[in-house]
Design an enzyme around this catalytic site. Structure first.
Site, short mmCIF file in Angstrom:
data_model
loop_
_atom_site.label_atom_id
_atom_site.label_comp_id
_atom_site.label_asym_id
_atom_site.label_seq_id
_atom_site.Cartn_x
_atom_site.Cartn_y
_atom_site.Cartn_z
N SER A 182 25.78 -18.34 107.82
CA SER A 182 26.40 -19.04 108.95
C SER A 182 25.45 -19.04 110.13
O SER A 182 24.41 -18.38 110.13
CB SER A 182 27.73 -18.37 109.35
OG SER A 182 27.50 -17.05 109.81
N GLY A 183 25.82 -19.79 111.16
CA GLY A 183 25.16 -19.74 112.45
C GLY A 183 23.66 -19.95 112.42
O GLY A 183 23.14 -20.84 111.73
N ASP A 188 24.25 -6.74 100.85
CA ASP A 188 24.52 -5.98 102.06
C ASP A 188 23.21 -5.35 102.51
O ASP A 188 22.70 -4.45 101.85
CB ASP A 188 25.58 -4.91 101.78
CG ASP A 188 25.92 -4.08 103.02
OD1 ASP A 188 25.32 -4.31 104.09
OD2 ASP A 188 26.80 -3.20 102.89
N VAL A 189 22.65 -5.84 103.61
CA VAL A 189 21.33 -5.34 104.04
C VAL A 189 21.37 -3.87 104.44
O VAL A 189 20.32 -3.23 104.56
CB VAL A 189 20.76 -6.19 105.20
CG1 VAL A 189 20.49 -7.61 104.73
CG2 VAL A 189 21.67 -6.17 106.41
N ASN A 200 17.59 -11.59 110.62
CA ASN A 200 18.57 -12.23 111.49
C ASN A 200 19.96 -11.60 111.38
O ASN A 200 20.75 -11.69 112.32
CB ASN A 200 18.64 -13.72 111.14
CG ASN A 200 19.84 -14.41 111.74
OD1 ASN A 200 19.89 -14.69 112.94
ND2 ASN A 200 20.85 -14.69 110.91
N TYR A 217 26.73 -2.62 119.30
CA TYR A 217 25.81 -3.75 119.20
C TYR A 217 24.59 -3.54 120.10
O TYR A 217 23.44 -3.71 119.67
CB TYR A 217 26.53 -5.04 119.59
CG TYR A 217 25.64 -6.26 119.56
CD1 TYR A 217 25.35 -6.91 118.37
CD2 TYR A 217 25.10 -6.79 120.74
CE1 TYR A 217 24.53 -8.03 118.33
CE2 TYR A 217 24.29 -7.90 120.71
CZ TYR A 217 24.01 -8.52 119.51
OH TYR A 217 23.19 -9.63 119.48
N THR A 252 27.76 -20.00 118.49
CA THR A 252 28.13 -19.43 117.20
C THR A 252 29.33 -18.52 117.39
O THR A 252 29.80 -18.30 118.52
CB THR A 252 26.97 -18.61 116.60
OG1 THR A 252 26.72 -17.48 117.45
CG2 THR A 252 25.70 -19.44 116.47
N MET A 300 29.33 -15.40 117.19
CA MET A 300 28.89 -14.25 117.98
C MET A 300 28.45 -14.64 119.38
O MET A 300 28.15 -13.77 120.19
CB MET A 300 27.72 -13.54 117.27
CG MET A 300 28.12 -12.78 116.04
SD MET A 300 26.70 -12.08 115.16
CE MET A 300 25.92 -11.10 116.45
#
Length: 254
Positions: A18-19, A62-63, A85, A150, A187, A189
């Site tokens: 996405s985004g 899943d990173v 990203n 974050y 986006t 976020m």
């Protein structure tokens, strides 16, 4: 200046479901690159593939899972470009945050950058050539409310970029690593009146394909370099020599 081409190898874009990640993957495919796009949901990666075409390879991953990242990258073949990203922004007040939820965010936003960079470097160091672009944020400098995890994780990821440069720049000058801040985006976020991801991706891909070793360790915001602070002695010397520092700028995209 040297630039990556599709013949150099595969491009990996994390968070490609996405985004901005989707926009970066679509633009790279349009330029002829084979792109492996990671994401936790196969359905959103399939949507990206519908836009990007057959050069896009969905890579559900899943990173934050280091072992899974190593296995996935080893199966891809030569990785020439990595754009880190993938990130989450849970928007939790600190009183609603737990140690566990905080570290879940760190595992993705910081651990994911480490895991994917380390896996890509296994291959890049064999050839002595490659490109890692980390999508960064100024959230660590001016955290917003309800953004502790974050802000800390994205700030630490910027330190990780500098640490990678400290370890690798002298030995592997043709592995170019730097940070790119895309600005406020339109986006999930981001913000409703932010920059469209497709517009930001034009700048990001242009920077990501540049193999100029002088870019290593630099920070770009949208299309312009963010110059590091200059100490008093340096400013005096610049003034005495009538020297003005000029940030590098990316070309206006087509």
């Amino acid at each position: 200046m040297p630039r990556l081409t599709p013949q150099d190898g595969i491009a990996v874009v994390t968070g490609a479901g996405s985004g901005l990640g989707r926009a970066l993957a679509v633009r790279l495919c349009a330029q002829g690159f084979s792109v492996a796009g990671t994401g936790r949901r196969r359905s959103t990666l399939d949507q990206t593939q519908a836009l990007a075409g057959p050069l896009f390879q969905p890579l559900p991953l899943d990173v934050a899972d280091a072992a899974a990242v190593r296995e996935a990258f080893a199966a891809l073949g030569p990785v020439a470009l990595l754009i880190n990203n993938a990130a989450v922004y849970p928007r939790r007040d600190i009183l609603d945050e737990s140690g566990e939820s905080f570290m879940q965010t760190v595992a993705i936003n910081l651990g994911g950058v480490m895991n994917c960079s380390r896996a890509a470097l296994d291959q890049m160091c064999l050839t002595g050539r490659g490109r890692i672009l980390n999508v960064a944020s100024f959230a660590d400098i001016a955290p917003l409310p309800a953004s502790a995890a974050y802000s800390v994780s994205k700030g630490a990821a910027r330190i990780l970029t500098r640490a990678l440069v400290a370890d690798l720049a002298d030995r592997f000058p043709d592995i170019v690593i730097n940070d790119w801040l895309p600005g406020m985006l339109r986006t999930d976020m981001g913000i409703p009146d932010g920059t469209p991801p497709d517009t930001a991706a034009a700048w990001g891909v242009q920077l990501a394909l540049d193999l100029d070793p002088a870019l290593t360790g630099s920070v770009f915001e949208i299309d312009s370099e963010v110059l590091p602070p200059r100490g008093l002695k340096g400013r005096i010397k610049d003034a005495a020599l009538l020297r003005r520092r000029r940030p590098r700028r990316l070309d206006r995209p087509d």
